[in-house]
Design an enzyme around this catalytic site. Sequence first.
Site, short mmCIF file in Angstrom:
data_model
loop_
_atom_site.label_atom_id
_atom_site.label_comp_id
_atom_site.label_asym_id
_atom_site.label_seq_id
_atom_site.Cartn_x
_atom_site.Cartn_y
_atom_site.Cartn_z
N CYS A 169 0.86 -1.18 0.00
CA CYS A 169 0.00 0.00 0.00
C CYS A 169 0.90 1.23 0.00
CB CYS A 169 -0.89 -0.02 1.24
SG CYS A 169 -1.91 1.46 1.47
N CYS A 224 -0.76 4.03 -6.40
CA CYS A 224 -1.65 3.28 -5.50
C CYS A 224 -1.75 1.87 -6.06
CB CYS A 224 -3.04 3.93 -5.45
SG CYS A 224 -4.27 2.97 -4.55
#
Length: 262
Positions: A73, A183
């Site tokens: 992440c 992302c």
Amino acid sequence: MQNNPIGIFDSGIGGTSIWKEIISLLPNENTIYLADSTNAPYGKRNKSEIISLSVKNANKLIEMGCKTIVVACNTATTNAIQTLRLTYDIPIIGIEPAIKPAAIATKTRKVGVLATKGTLSSELFTKTSNLYAQNIEVIEVIGTGLVELIEDGKINSEEMYSLLNSYISPMIKNNIDYLVLGCTHYPYLIPILTKMFSDNVTIIDSGEAVARQTKAVLKTKNLLNPQKENGKHSLYTNANPNTLKNILQIENESIKIDKLDF
């Protein structure tokens, strides 16, 4: 420890783009993946919340016997990686937008970055960008709403196309030749983005690089799994497991997808 699994976590299903690269490069390794979908997206949260959620996930993976943790992440890496590395004595591998290769390769001297607010506003992203992108123009765009649509299984929806079009329009007008995906959810949008951009724009993400780094760290620490057979994989979500099943579309006895409260 060599037979223990690699632990991977993300704010939701997006980190499976990293998980896929890891199991492709390291087919003999066992893995455990945590999708913290009930708390997604991390990008809208403040730093203390992101750190708290990252510690929660790491604690669970360690409790499950993981020999290393991959923070799949961008937002969690840029905000919590330092805390995680100071807290745990196993290797912690992070991910951050691939600004460096884009800055080196760009011909137009203009690079686009599509990322969450939590990543773009972080100290680590700012430091990385200042280090490698001093002499180029970086067009940063916050991908508000994209993670939620991906988590809801609406990748090919009209709303997704409309949002993406509004986000990449300023990049196209500025003549970027590289788009950095900041992302881990966003690689699932590459088929759509490829249609929207011309052939002159190269889209890059960090998945393959993270997999290579994971292998290098395990080798250095003598933690590579010596088993000859393919690894076993357990993927857990604290939301609806069908979301994971639908995006992976994998029918394999070695891969288990379940709901888990964490």
